[in-house]
Design an enzyme around this catalytic site. Structure first.
Site, PDB file in Angstrom:
ATOM      1  N   LYS A  98      43.196  36.029  46.834  1.00 36.63           N
ATOM      2  CA  LYS A  98      42.492  36.493  45.706  1.00 36.63           C
ATOM      3  C   LYS A  98      42.546  37.971  45.691  1.00 36.63           C
ATOM      4  O   LYS A  98      42.510  38.582  46.825  1.00 36.63           O
ATOM      5  CB  LYS A  98      41.354  35.982  45.251  1.00 36.63           C
ATOM      6  CG  LYS A  98      39.930  36.208  46.104  1.00 36.63           C
ATOM      7  CD  LYS A  98      38.904  35.507  45.735  1.00 36.63           C
ATOM      8  CE  LYS A  98      37.471  35.823  46.667  1.00 36.63           C
ATOM      9  NZ  LYS A  98      36.445  35.269  46.147  1.00 36.63           N
TER      10      LYS A  98
ATOM     11  N   ARG B 219      26.135  30.552  40.630  1.00 37.90           N
ATOM     12  CA  ARG B 219      27.152  31.090  39.902  1.00 37.90           C
ATOM     13  C   ARG B 219      27.845  29.874  38.839  1.00 37.90           C
ATOM     14  O   ARG B 219      27.478  29.783  37.742  1.00 37.90           O
ATOM     15  CB  ARG B 219      28.061  31.704  40.689  1.00 37.90           C
ATOM     16  CG  ARG B 219      29.098  32.681  40.080  1.00 37.90           C
ATOM     17  CD  ARG B 219      29.819  33.419  41.305  1.00 37.90           C
ATOM     18  NE  ARG B 219      30.554  32.620  42.229  1.00 37.90           N
ATOM     19  CZ  ARG B 219      31.244  33.316  43.215  1.00 37.90           C
ATOM     20  NH1 ARG B 219      31.113  34.657  43.409  1.00 37.90           N
ATOM     21  NH2 ARG B 219      31.708  32.590  44.077  1.00 37.90           N
TER      22      ARG B 219
ATOM     23  N   HIS C 109      29.800  27.003  47.399  1.00 45.20           N
ATOM     24  CA  HIS C 109      29.911  28.252  48.140  1.00 45.20           C
ATOM     25  C   HIS C 109      28.809  28.901  48.625  1.00 45.20           C
ATOM     26  O   HIS C 109      27.665  28.844  47.903  1.00 45.20           O
ATOM     27  CB  HIS C 109      30.557  29.034  46.955  1.00 45.20           C
ATOM     28  CG  HIS C 109      30.968  30.673  47.614  1.00 45.20           C
ATOM     29  ND1 HIS C 109      32.174  30.755  48.795  1.00 45.20           N
ATOM     30  CD2 HIS C 109      30.514  31.795  47.527  1.00 45.20           C
ATOM     31  CE1 HIS C 109      32.029  31.891  49.085  1.00 45.20           C
ATOM     32  NE2 HIS C 109      31.294  32.670  48.293  1.00 45.20           N
TER      33      HIS C 109
ATOM     34  N   ARG D  86      37.406  27.886  54.608  1.00 46.84           N
ATOM     35  CA  ARG D  86      38.096  28.917  53.609  1.00 46.84           C
ATOM     36  C   ARG D  86      38.009  30.361  53.958  1.00 46.84           C
ATOM     37  O   ARG D  86      37.176  30.955  53.270  1.00 46.84           O
ATOM     38  CB  ARG D  86      37.516  28.826  52.052  1.00 46.84           C
ATOM     39  CG  ARG D  86      37.497  27.213  51.602  1.00 46.84           C
ATOM     40  CD  ARG D  86      37.079  27.525  49.895  1.00 46.84           C
ATOM     41  NE  ARG D  86      35.594  28.053  49.786  1.00 46.84           N
ATOM     42  CZ  ARG D  86      34.597  27.632  49.727  1.00 46.84           C
ATOM     43  NH1 ARG D  86      34.454  26.082  49.958  1.00 46.84           N
ATOM     44  NH2 ARG D  86      33.539  28.305  49.373  1.00 46.84           N
TER      45      ARG D  86
ATOM     46  N   TYR E 223      36.079  70.693  43.264  1.00 47.54           N
ATOM     47  CA  TYR E 223      35.224  70.615  42.003  1.00 47.54           C
ATOM     48  C   TYR E 223      33.619  70.636  42.251  1.00 47.54           C
ATOM     49  O   TYR E 223      33.132  70.015  43.417  1.00 47.54           O
ATOM     50  CB  TYR E 223      35.377  69.245  41.421  1.00 47.54           C
ATOM     51  CG  TYR E 223      36.618  69.131  40.706  1.00 47.54           C
ATOM     52  CD1 TYR E 223      37.267  69.879  39.652  1.00 47.54           C
ATOM     53  CD2 TYR E 223      37.647  68.065  41.146  1.00 47.54           C
ATOM     54  CE1 TYR E 223      38.218  69.919  39.004  1.00 47.54           C
ATOM     55  CE2 TYR E 223      38.771  68.023  40.762  1.00 47.54           C
ATOM     56  CZ  TYR E 223      39.070  68.869  39.581  1.00 47.54           C
ATOM     57  OH  TYR E 223      40.507  68.553  38.911  1.00 47.54           O
TER      58      TYR E 223
ATOM     59  N   CYS F 200      39.091  64.582  45.097  1.00 51.61           N
ATOM     60  CA  CYS F 200      39.497  64.643  43.449  1.00 51.61           C
ATOM     61  C   CYS F 200      40.356  63.252  43.396  1.00 51.61           C
ATOM     62  O   CYS F 200      40.295  62.452  44.304  1.00 51.61           O
ATOM     63  CB  CYS F 200      40.553  65.750  43.566  1.00 51.61           C
ATOM     64  SG  CYS F 200      39.992  67.464  44.410  1.00 51.61           S
ATOM     65  N   MET F 201      40.874  63.392  41.983  1.00 51.48           N
ATOM     66  CA  MET F 201      41.476  62.153  41.779  1.00 51.48           C
ATOM     67  C   MET F 201      42.912  61.736  42.631  1.00 51.48           C
ATOM     68  O   MET F 201      43.046  60.644  42.944  1.00 51.48           O
ATOM     69  CB  MET F 201      42.010  62.179  40.256  1.00 51.48           C
ATOM     70  CG  MET F 201      42.753  61.095  39.810  1.00 51.48           C
ATOM     71  SD  MET F 201      43.268  61.120  38.095  1.00 51.48           S
ATOM     72  CE  MET F 201      41.891  60.999  37.322  1.00 51.48           C
ATOM     73  N   ASP F 202      43.564  62.926  43.264  1.00 49.12           N
ATOM     74  CA  ASP F 202      44.762  62.662  43.722  1.00 49.12           C
ATOM     75  C   ASP F 202      44.876  63.352  45.071  1.00 49.12           C
ATOM     76  O   ASP F 202      45.656  63.134  45.748  1.00 49.12           O
ATOM     77  CB  ASP F 202      45.974  63.009  42.994  1.00 49.12           C
ATOM     78  CG  ASP F 202      45.813  62.744  41.666  1.00 49.12           C
ATOM     79  OD1 ASP F 202      45.929  61.577  41.304  1.00 49.12           O
ATOM     80  OD2 ASP F 202      45.814  63.431  40.657  1.00 49.12           O
TER      81      ASP F 202
END
Length: 386
Positions: free
Chosen positions: A51, A149, A183, A238, A283, A330-332
């Site tokens: 998953k 859950r 679980h 699992r 920043y 930063c973002m990138d």
């Protein structure tokens, strides 16, 4: 491996142009698979969790490898994840552990997917749709023994009622109740609570059996239980995060199983700059250089899933040495101080997560778990399968 997996990435003449990438070792995945298999008795089934894009490792390639290795089941969270695997040619059984609206019951049958069934009303909805088609849908009954859950509520004061409801559900037309599972919520923390949940699970199984129904597959052992509690193996284990070489809790004993991290996150130095003392970096000017410094710019940032919270707190491995992140991520991009690391130059490979710079260090900074940092790695990070 199949066609889309062919070739070693190092054969690419343009491999040096990769901005930031993740190397996923199929050899290490195989190693972990066999190490975990060796913990379980002969005949115990193995469900590999893929998953969340196989915890950021790439669901289709990982699933292909697990199918090749002989795993018995794959576990996903939702219908889209299951369909992706089927359309990629995966033929082995797939169990959806999460919610799938009953309106998609026909799709579940079409793609031969097993669905977790978590209450009687849901079972009736699935049955009503599937039985009209003349088909059958395989389900695994989900029991809530303490996770709070999803699942038939299996507490001491609800056990009799839940047993009756489960027995009614498994006898509905169109449903084939192959398995039953629960679980554990604290198997990496509390043995007492885990054994209480396990006791409740055995109790509900016995009660349904006394009513006249016996399940072919009983399963409850997640990653931590697979390492710590052999009594919980039952018919199938699992493993999740341990399959990818990480412990559910960093404080656990690493000698429990010989596991190796499957993924390494890497990038390259984009440029190296000499910057004078008293210059603010990035920043918000959260870091000001205390001395004349050499800064390397690394093309990775929170847009890649490399957390902004690492700012001024984590290091990146440059030429085998720790280089502290300087200023905000930063973002990138982010900047690291390489003043004390000689001969750093443009194009040098750096390790963000991997040998010498484990993802667990980042998890500690973020006060989270390795799962999260692996799962948030963005799609634009190219996965290279070795």
């Amino acid at each position: 491996m199949r066609a889309q997996m062919k070739g070693n990435w190092m054969n690419s003449g343009r491999s040096w142009m990769k901005r930031t990438w993740a190397e996923v070792s199929m050899e290490r995945l195989e190693h972990n698979y066999h190490a975990l298999r060796n913990l379980t008795p002969y005949g115990t089934k193995f469900l590999g969790l893929v998953k969340a894009d196989a915890y950021g490792h790439g669901a289709v390639p990982v699933a292909m490898k697990l199918e090749e290795l002989g795993a018995d089941y794959l576990g996903v969270a939702c219908l889209d994840e299951a369909v992706e695997l089927r359309e990629a040619g995966i033929e082995m059984p797939i169990l959806i552990l999460g919610c799938t609206s009953s309106i998609y019951a026909v799709e579940l049958v079409k793609y031969d997917i097993t669905q977790a069934c978590y209450d009687l009303e849901y079972a009736k909805e699935l049955s009503a749709i599937v039985s009209k088609t003349g088909s059958e849908l395989k389900v695994h009954i989900q029991c809530d023994t303490g996770m709070t859950r999803l699942g038939f509520l299996c507490h001491e004061d609800t056990m009799e009622k839940s047993a009756q409801e489960i027995y009614e559900a498994v006898n509905l037309p169109g449903l084939v109740a192959e398995g039953i599972f629960t679980h554990f919520s604290d198997s990496d923390g509390s043995e007492e609570y885990t054994m209480m949940q396990f006791g409740r699970f055995l109790d509900i199984i016995d009660r349904v059996k006394a009513l006249g129904y016996e399940f072919a597959i009983r399963h409850c052992a997640n990653s931590a239980a697979t390492l710590l509690y052999p009594a919980t193996y039952l018919d199938m284990v699992r493993p999740g995060i341990v399959l990818y070489g990480h412990l559910p809790d960093a404080a656990m004993d690493p000698d429990l199983c010989d596991l190796v991290p499957v993924l390494e996150l890497k990038s390259r130095v984009a440029t190296v700059r000499d910057v004078p003392a008293d210059t603010p970096v990035s920043y918000g000017r959260t870091h000001t250089l205390a001395r004349d410094s050499r800064l390397a710019v690394i093309p990775v940032g929170y847009g890649d899933g490399y957390c902004r919270g690492f700012s001024n707190h984590l290091s990146i491995l440059v030429n085998g040495r720790k280089a502290p992140i300087t200023g905000r991520v930063c973002m990138d991009m982010c900047m690291v101080d390489v003043t004390d690391i000689p001969d750093v130059k443009e194009g040098d490979v750096v390790v963000l997560y991997g040998n010498g710079q484990p993802v667990e260090e980042g998890a500690e900074v973020m006060k989270t778990i390795s799962y999260e940092l692996l799962c948030v790695l963005a799609k634009r990070i190219h996965r290279i399968y070795l």
